[in-house]
Design an enzyme around this catalytic site. Structure first.
Site, short mmCIF file in Angstrom:
data_model
loop_
_atom_site.label_atom_id
_atom_site.label_comp_id
_atom_site.label_asym_id
_atom_site.label_seq_id
_atom_site.Cartn_x
_atom_site.Cartn_y
_atom_site.Cartn_z
N GLY A 1 0.83 -1.21 0.00
CA GLY A 1 0.00 0.00 0.00
C GLY A 1 0.86 1.26 0.00
N LEU B 1 -7.40 14.99 -0.04
CA LEU B 1 -7.05 16.21 -0.78
C LEU B 1 -6.01 15.99 -1.89
CD1 LEU B 1 -7.32 19.25 -1.15
CD2 LEU B 1 -5.70 19.56 0.74
N PHE C 1 0.22 -2.42 8.75
CA PHE C 1 -0.48 -1.37 8.00
C PHE C 1 -1.84 -1.85 7.48
CE2 PHE C 1 4.03 -0.33 7.09
CZ PHE C 1 4.05 1.01 7.42
N LYS D 1 -9.22 2.41 14.62
CA LYS D 1 -7.89 2.77 15.14
C LYS D 1 -7.95 2.89 16.67
CE LYS D 1 -5.89 3.07 11.11
NZ LYS D 1 -4.99 1.99 10.66
N TYR E 1 -14.10 4.12 10.51
CA TYR E 1 -12.68 3.87 10.20
C TYR E 1 -11.81 4.32 11.37
CZ TYR E 1 -8.09 5.58 8.96
OH TYR E 1 -6.76 5.87 9.02
N ASP F 1 -15.37 17.79 9.20
CA ASP F 1 -13.98 18.24 9.10
C ASP F 1 -13.53 19.00 10.35
OD1 ASP F 1 -12.99 17.22 6.78
OD2 ASP F 1 -13.49 18.96 5.54
N SER G 1 -3.70 6.72 13.67
CA SER G 1 -4.00 7.97 12.95
C SER G 1 -4.34 9.07 13.94
CB SER G 1 -5.22 7.70 12.07
OG SER G 1 -5.80 8.92 11.65
N PRO H 1 -19.00 18.12 6.08
CA PRO H 1 -19.39 17.76 7.45
C PRO H 1 -18.32 16.89 8.11
CG PRO H 1 -21.17 17.30 5.90
CD PRO H 1 -19.99 17.69 5.08
#
Ligand code: UFG
Length: 334
Positions: A10, A200, A80, A153, A149, A296, A124, A294
């Protein structure tokens, strides 16, 4: 050291494998290729002149994984492998919890059976949720992720803490990444998401490649200097070097459970990143401002003292490097 790297084909995994091989470590990769391509193995070989042993297996299949441990004598593991799309995780929470948690539990069980007790885990900054202040340090409240997600973590971090509490012969290092971008300077490996990206930099690249007309910047009315969100973008090669530092730090004197932020410590706005991309690569990215997205977080950047003091880790690459290398990879890909 002989190191098992799960998800080693990855984006972050492949760059970490390259850094490990360059420093003379032996690497074995497992990857199910669900969000990566087998060609990455050839690219790793092209860069390093070494072809690591590779197993195409799914961590959900514990018997397959057990076989890998049976055939190899690992010193440590870097983990990972996992699904990572925020939006998709909201639509498919069960798949995310099953894949990321069950995969990790299987890995930990195989490690315990084989008495491999050193693990670096890919976490993360999303575990911090909406931070109270910036820069964020590792002791800030966590377990605060705003999507499934991110919660995977948080849960995995908790599992590791509980395991360590029950048996302190484990060595766990949890790395909390901020916003990884960039690519290897060869242009051979980089971020290559399946489908339409929602992060981004992949989106900027899509516009630069002419596959989308314009980038939409989500919100220019935040309380920041230019009104756009602020992130801590970190070059993936620096991030990969951080993993090498972390794994090499796991000696008998430094045992235990450690948590480190991996970021540059510097906030860069979304608009600054887009402008830098256009400055270094030519005016390739048209953009417009849209509504806020929404969920962020307005401002997010790392306190990096702990990684610097304990691991001797500091970033070397600039925002310009990140923009140049990302585009160089995209051009090679075409
Ligand atoms: N953005 C845009 N337009 C786009 C895509 C993103 O303006 O087309 C903006 C976002 O609104 C945000 C910034 O760019 O302000 C960064 O967005 P990303 O989606 O690239 O990254 P996030 O910071 O939202 O999320 C990242 C990782 C997550 C992780 C989180 C933890 O993608 O996996 O950081 O901090 F959970």
């Amino acid at each position: 050291m002989k190191i098992l790297v799960t998800g080693g084909l990855g984006f972050i995994g492949s760059h970490t494998v390259v850094e490990l091989l360059n420093l003379g470590h032996e690497v074995v990769i497992v990857d199910n290729l669900v969000n990566s391509k087998i060609e990455v193995l050839d690219k790793i070989e092209k860069i390093t002149k070494i072809r690591p042993k590779f197993y195409q297996i799914n961590l959900l299949n514990k018997e397959d994984l057990r076989k890998v441990f049976g055939e190899n004598n690992f010193d440590s593991v870097i983990h990972f492998a996992g699904l990572k799309a925020v939006g998709e995780s909201i639509e498919k929470p069960l798949e995310y919890y099953d894949n990321n948690l069950t995969g990790t539990l299987n890995l930990l069980k195989c490690m315990r059976e084989s008495e491999v007790k050193k693990l670096v885990f890919s976490s993360s900054a999303c575990v911090y949720g909406f931070p109270k202040s910036n820069p964020i340090d590792e002791s800030a409240p966590c377990n605060k992720a705003t999507n499934p997600y991110g919660m995977t973590k948080c849960f995995i971090e908790q599992i590791l803490k509980d395991m360590y509490a029950s048996d302190n012969s484990w060595d766990f290092t949890i790395l909390r990444y901020f916003n990884p971008v960039g690519a290897h300077s060869s242009g051979l490996i980089g971020e290559d998401p399946n489908g339409i990206p929602n992060n981004l930099m992949p989106y900027i690249l899509r516009v630069a490649e002419g596959k989308s007309e314009k980038l939409k910047i989500f919100g220019n009315d935040y309380e920041t200097e230019d009104g756009t969100c602020i992130r801590d973008f970190i070059h993936v090669v620096d991030l990969a070097r951080g993993h090498v530092k972390a794994i090499e730090h796991m000696t008998s004197e430094n045992g235990g459970l450690h948590i480190y932020n991996l970021g540059t410590g510097k906030g860069t706005s979304v608009l600054e990143l887009v402008n830098t991309f256009n400055n270094v690569n030519g005016d390739l990215v048209k953009f417009e401002f849209g509504d806020r997205r929404p969920g962020d977080v307005p401002v997010n950047f790392a306190k990096t003292d702990k990684a610097r003091e304990e691991l001797g880790f500091a970033c070397e690459k600039t925002i310009e490097d990140m923009c140049k290398d990302s585009w160089n990879f995209s051009k090679h890909k075409k």
